[in-house]
Design an enzyme around this catalytic site. Structure first.
Site, PDB file in Angstrom:
ATOM      1  N   SER A 448       0.051  -0.591   3.427  1.00  0.00           N
ATOM      2  CA  SER A 448       1.169  -0.850   4.336  1.00  0.00           C
ATOM      3  C   SER A 448       1.253  -2.325   4.693  1.00  0.00           C
ATOM      4  O   SER A 448       0.237  -3.024   4.771  1.00  0.00           O
ATOM      5  CB  SER A 448       1.020  -0.003   5.603  1.00  0.00           C
ATOM      6  OG  SER A 448      -0.192  -0.285   6.244  1.00  0.00           O
ATOM      7  N   GLU A 499       5.038   0.342   2.002  1.00  0.00           N
ATOM      8  CA  GLU A 499       5.244   1.572   2.780  1.00  0.00           C
ATOM      9  C   GLU A 499       6.243   1.454   3.938  1.00  0.00           C
ATOM     10  O   GLU A 499       6.085   2.146   4.948  1.00  0.00           O
ATOM     11  CB  GLU A 499       3.890   2.113   3.311  1.00  0.00           C
ATOM     12  CG  GLU A 499       2.840   2.306   2.225  1.00  0.00           C
ATOM     13  CD  GLU A 499       1.473   2.783   2.769  1.00  0.00           C
ATOM     14  OE1 GLU A 499       1.431   3.398   3.840  1.00  0.00           O
ATOM     15  OE2 GLU A 499       0.465   2.533   2.089  1.00  0.00           O
ATOM     16  N   ASP A 614      -5.358   7.710  -0.708  1.00  0.00           N
ATOM     17  CA  ASP A 614      -6.105   7.419   0.522  1.00  0.00           C
ATOM     18  C   ASP A 614      -6.818   8.650   1.060  1.00  0.00           C
ATOM     19  O   ASP A 614      -6.223   9.716   1.156  1.00  0.00           O
ATOM     20  CB  ASP A 614      -5.138   6.930   1.610  1.00  0.00           C
ATOM     21  CG  ASP A 614      -4.574   5.558   1.304  1.00  0.00           C
ATOM     22  OD1 ASP A 614      -5.331   4.719   0.788  1.00  0.00           O
ATOM     23  OD2 ASP A 614      -3.381   5.327   1.591  1.00  0.00           O
ATOM     24  N   GLU A 620     -14.374  11.730   8.736  1.00  0.00           N
ATOM     25  CA  GLU A 620     -14.236  12.233  10.108  1.00  0.00           C
ATOM     26  C   GLU A 620     -14.136  13.753  10.179  1.00  0.00           C
ATOM     27  O   GLU A 620     -14.330  14.327  11.244  1.00  0.00           O
ATOM     28  CB  GLU A 620     -13.041  11.582  10.801  1.00  0.00           C
ATOM     29  CG  GLU A 620     -11.729  11.912  10.120  1.00  0.00           C
ATOM     30  CD  GLU A 620     -10.539  11.221  10.747  1.00  0.00           C
ATOM     31  OE1 GLU A 620     -10.610   9.999  10.925  1.00  0.00           O
ATOM     32  OE2 GLU A 620      -9.561  11.904  11.065  1.00  0.00           O
ATOM     33  N   CYS A 658     -11.616   4.473   5.866  1.00  0.00           N
ATOM     34  CA  CYS A 658     -11.694   3.450   6.905  1.00  0.00           C
ATOM     35  C   CYS A 658     -13.111   3.228   7.420  1.00  0.00           C
ATOM     36  O   CYS A 658     -13.629   2.133   7.360  1.00  0.00           O
ATOM     37  CB  CYS A 658     -10.793   3.793   8.068  1.00  0.00           C
ATOM     38  SG  CYS A 658      -9.080   4.029   7.562  1.00  0.00           S
ATOM     39  N   HIS A 709      -7.902  -5.119  12.695  1.00  0.00           N
ATOM     40  CA  HIS A 709      -7.751  -4.479  14.008  1.00  0.00           C
ATOM     41  C   HIS A 709      -7.349  -5.458  15.094  1.00  0.00           C
ATOM     42  O   HIS A 709      -7.129  -5.066  16.233  1.00  0.00           O
ATOM     43  CB  HIS A 709      -9.033  -3.750  14.390  1.00  0.00           C
ATOM     44  CG  HIS A 709      -9.378  -2.678  13.410  1.00  0.00           C
ATOM     45  ND1 HIS A 709     -10.245  -2.896  12.353  1.00  0.00           N
ATOM     46  CD2 HIS A 709      -8.938  -1.409  13.273  1.00  0.00           C
ATOM     47  CE1 HIS A 709     -10.327  -1.795  11.631  1.00  0.00           C
ATOM     48  NE2 HIS A 709      -9.552  -0.885  12.162  1.00  0.00           N
ATOM     49  N   CYS A 741      -8.040  -2.463   5.971  1.00  0.00           N
ATOM     50  CA  CYS A 741      -7.173  -1.288   6.057  1.00  0.00           C
ATOM     51  C   CYS A 741      -5.729  -1.748   5.927  1.00  0.00           C
ATOM     52  O   CYS A 741      -5.476  -2.926   5.644  1.00  0.00           O
ATOM     53  CB  CYS A 741      -7.414  -0.579   7.403  1.00  0.00           C
ATOM     54  SG  CYS A 741      -6.707   1.086   7.513  1.00  0.00           S
TER      55      CYS A 741
HETATM   56  N1  GLN Z   1      -2.292   3.160   2.662  1.00  0.00           N
HETATM   57  C1  GLN Z   1      -2.458   3.310   4.070  1.00  0.00           C
HETATM   58  C2  GLN Z   1      -2.012   2.040   4.770  1.00  0.00           C
HETATM   59  O1  GLN Z   1      -2.211   0.995   4.263  1.00  0.00           O
HETATM   60  C3  GLN Z   1      -3.896   3.607   4.446  1.00  0.00           C
HETATM   61  C4  GLN Z   1      -4.056   3.798   5.933  1.00  0.00           C
HETATM   62  C5  GLN Z   1      -5.395   4.336   6.389  1.00  0.00           C
HETATM   63  O2  GLN Z   1      -6.377   4.243   5.735  1.00  0.00           O
HETATM   64  N2  GLN Z   1      -5.451   4.885   7.558  1.00  0.00           N
HETATM   65  O3  GLN Z   1      -1.449   2.071   5.838  1.00  0.00           O
HETATM   66 ZN    ZN Z   2      -8.019   2.476   6.443  1.00  0.00          ZN
END
Ligand code: GLN
Ligand code: ZN
Length: 774
Positions: A448, A499, A614, A620, A658, A709, A741
């Site tokens: 994204s 995205e 992904d 989790e 992640c 982040h 990420c």
């Molecule tokens: N492809 C997704 C993004 O880049 C992956 C997001 C994720 O790992 N939570 O937003």
């Molecule tokens: Zn991620």
């Protein structure tokens, strides 16, 4: 033989109720307060009104004993931190100056002070704020919230049961404070914490509580003997207090295992047990522990986490078995109803065939009341409920939606071969190298790009009919071209389309797959004022048309560099949805995987050379009990391979996760057999690269070198040194350079600068490699 006394009446109760209100009034009030539009008095007034309405709704539905203290302005674990006075030093001044602002500062941070860390509440999608404790922590009781909410309910004429996070769970959920030794064990503070709980129990007793519920869900996880001993000591001490309500300890999300007999023999008056799904093992364990003679048992027979109707007859038979095992058996949901939406009746647009299969909080409450009545007065007293329930279950069991023969045949015909790539990795790697012709340490992103306010506005405009589909698509095309142009200019090697068209990585696919349904009002709290509407895996899953082909091929048509196709993996599709409870999860995952497999085939046929699937949720969703993990990892990795293994050897399959704690699942990551995996690593200084190398991971790795982040821009030298660190673990021909990420939460300016630095650093590293090998 003594004459049998009449059986005590079973009560209907719940542990907690959705907090937000039917129109998400709490979200509006809290966010209004943050924005300065709402005063503190107005906010507290809205909150009190919501509590009052919830209790009234519960009582009117026939709930005999209502929970208090489960309500929260942000999070119940943060409320517990306030209750025991464990305010981190950096927040004390703010809390002293204004308790409400200080509370929100702990939750959200301020310009100068970092918030508490947030993490997942067990394996749910709710997030709590992690207590920070150290050897210097001094607790001090602040019973004001639990006591005032109890008083409110009493004044309204209810029969309340205060619910608190139990002391052992509170400590086990904590992490060492920033200034504490990293190996500090918060459980060592139990002796210091118990007098505070004693004071709070005394205050509740004094205010008129007859019972108090202490939630100890950490006890459904594998715990060492030291924890079990701490539990025994804890409830020995709390039980021997004289000024206290009767104590009920509740464990949920799984079975209590070893902790069950510890609690059953503690000097407390009751136990709440989860009796749904695998937690039903509690039933045998309870019998083996000798039951709870003379004590109260709350039987969590209604699943508090899914949105499906209960099998009332089955629950009644469980309840009947339990009658012989405890002095009193009451009926409840397995856990707080916080994890389900409020009211299925609000879903006016859901297929009328499916509606009767759904039970949100309100419907679950009615089920609990019916079960208690059936237990007290016999099944004849609830014959109408039973008839409706039987019909709805039968309709669900036999529906074409839940049983599509074509989908089932295809899933049943899957062979081991379908889940293995045609060539081993070494050969694929060679084919991919020839096909893609990438430099050493290639650069890419996770998918994204910034989801700007304009993109969200375009989506809102489309929904509201202010623009048509054509205009919306045009807007997306422009955005994609800009994203590609930036990537080309900055010199990234494997591009993404960014995205922009995706509202959410799960919802976007759920909306396009048959068998998935969306809700209009099905909001559940994710954290604080953030609510999500998870889609529902209602029936057999199939893909009526390609889902990502259009924008991926459009993007590829605009550039000569490879554009990565971007899909959400089967495990994540399940983890962030409400799942079916009428078949094993692995079966649902397999259906989703087959739909994705077709998407992979379509992308590949259209010329996509790199496809990322992904799986951020793989880690989790790991089961709470270690014994259940191998089976989970087996179906999870198989589903991933089923989705991806149909790809030609020269098509490069990427995956992304992640979280940084991979220790336990490294073997599973290997088992996924992805050609390239990207992972979060910037904050942990590439630790994961070392872990993967130590485990002998043979394929390509992109440990994140840019922490997405925060808006902070990493410098060229910072990225280069992380890459050098990566190279010390992973050889240059298997290392990638990428962010941690996706960039959707970032703004453009910092994204631009950061990615440019990342590319510069990668180029510098390539020069270093070639000059050192020359
Ligand atoms: N492809 C997704 C993004 O880049 C992956 C997001 C994720 O790992 N939570 O937003
Ligand atoms: Zn991620």
């Amino acid at each position: 033989m003594a004459e049998s006394s009449p059986a005590p009446t079973a009560l209907a109760t719940v542990y907690g109720y959705p907090r937000q209100g039917p129109g998400r009034e709490l979200k509006k009030a809290v966010e209004g307060y943050w924005a300065g539009r709402t005063t503190d008095a107005e906010l507290l007034d809205v909150a009190a009104g919501l509590r009052r309405d919830n209790w009234r709704r519960l009582a009117e539905a026939g709930i005999d004993e209502v929970p208090t203290g489960d309500f929260s302005l942000y999070d119940h674990v943060l409320d517990t931190t306030v209750m025991v006075g464990a305010i981190p030093p950096r927040h004390r001044a703010a809390v002293r100056a204004d308790p409400l602002d200080g509370y929100f500062a702990m939750a959200r941070g301020t310009q100068d002070v970092a918030p508490l860390e947030m993490t997942k509440w067990f394996d749910t999608n709710y997030h709590y704020l992690v207590p920070e404790l150290g050897p210097d922590t001094v607790f001090a009781a602040d019973p004001s919230k639990p006591v005032s909410e109890l008083r409110e309910a009493l004044a309204l004429g209810h029969n309340p049961r205060p619910v608190l996070v139990g002391p052992v769970t509170y400590l086990l959920l904590a992490k060492p404070a920033p200034d504490a030794p990293a190996d500090f064990d918060p459980l060592t503070l139990l002796d210091r914490l118990l007098p505070v709980y004693a004071e709070i129990l005394a205050a509740l007793h004094e205010a008129g509580a007859r019972w108090v519920q202490l939630d100890e869900p950490t006890l459904v996880q594998d715990q060492p003997q030291a924890v079990l001993d701490a539990v025994a000591g804890c409830y020995q001490r709390l039980g021997s207090l004289t000024e206290r309500p009767k104590i009920l300890v509740a464990g949920y999300f799984d079975h209590l295992g070893e902790a069950l007999s510890v609690l059953a023999h503690a000097p407390i008056e009751g136990l709440g047990l989860d009796l749904t799904g695998p937690a039903a093992a509690n039933l045998n364990d309870l019998a083996a522990a000798g039951g709870l003679p003379g004590k109260r048992l709350i039987a969590g027979v209604v699943d508090g986490r899914n949105i499906w109707i209960n099998d009332l007859e089955k629950s009644l038979s469980t309840l009947a078995t339990l009658l012989g095992l405890a002095g009193q058996v009451d009926v409840a949901a397995s856990c707080s109803l916080l994890h389900v939406p409020l009211d299925a009746a609000a879903e006016t647009e859901i297929d009328p065939e499916i509606r009767p299969w759904l039970a949100f909080a309100r419907q679950k409450t009615a089920e609990i009341v019916a079960l208690a009545r059936g237990l007290n007065r016999g099944v004849r007293a609830i014959s109408d409920d039973l008839t409706d329930n039987r019909e709805a279950l039968e309709s669900r069991r036999t529906s074409a939606l839940t049983r599509d023969p074509a989908i089932r045949e295809r899933a049943a015909a899957v062979t081991g071969q379908d889940t293995r790539r045609a060539e081993p990795y070494a050969e694929r790697a060679r084919a991919q190298r020839n096909h893609l012709d990438l430099p050493l340490v290639p650069t890419t992103t996770i998918g994204s790009f910034p989801q700007t306010a304009e993109l969200r506005a375009a989506r809102a405009d489309l929904r509201a009919g202010r623009i048509d589909q054509y205009a919306y698509d045009e807007r997306m095309a422009v955005e994609i071209r800009e994203i590609l142009a930036f990537q080309e200019e900055s010199g990234l090697d494997v591009l993404v389309h960014g995205e922009p068209e995706r509202n959410d990585m799960v919802q976007y696919f759920a909306e396009q797959l048959d068998g998935y349904i969306a809700t209009q009002q099905g909001w559940v709290q994710s954290y604080g004022s953030r609510y999500v509407r998870p889609p529902i895996l209602a029936g057999d899953i199939s893909r009526p048309h390609p889902m990502t082909l259009r924008w991926t091929t459009y993007a590829q048509s605009q550039t000569s560099r490879p554009v990565k196709g971007m899909l959400t993996g089967p495990v994540t599709m399940l983890a962030w949805s409400f799942v079916r409870d009428d078949q094993p999860l692995g079966e649902t995952a397999r259906q989703v995987a087959l739909a994705l497999r077709d998407e992979v085939a379509d992308l590949e046929a259209a010329g996509t050379a790199v496809i990322q699937v992904d799986e951020p949720a793989l880690r989790e969703t790991l089961p709470l009990r270690a014994a259940d993990r191998p089976a989970y990892l087996a179906w999870a990795t198989e589903a991933f391979r089923l989705a991806t293994a149909g790809a030609r050897p020269r098509t490069q399959i990427h995956t992304h996760m992640c979280y940084a704690e991979f220790g336990e699942i490294i073997a599973a990551i290997d088992d996924m057999d992805a050609d390239v995996i990207s992972l979060e690593a910037a904050r942990s200084h590439m630790q994961v690269a070392e872990e993967l190398a130590q485990a002998g991971y043979p394929r390509e790795v992109g440990p994140g070198v840019y922490d997405i982040h925060s808006p902070r821009v990493p410098g060229v030298e910072e990225v280069a040194s992380l890459l050098r660190k990566g190279l010390s673990a992973i050889p240059a021909d298997r290392l990638w350079a990428n962010p941690d990420c996706g960039l959707k939460t970032r703004a453009w300016p910092e994204t631009r600068d950061s990615l440019e630095n990342l590319v510069t650093a990668a180029k510098q590293i390539r020069t270093e490699i070639t000059s050192s090998s020359a």
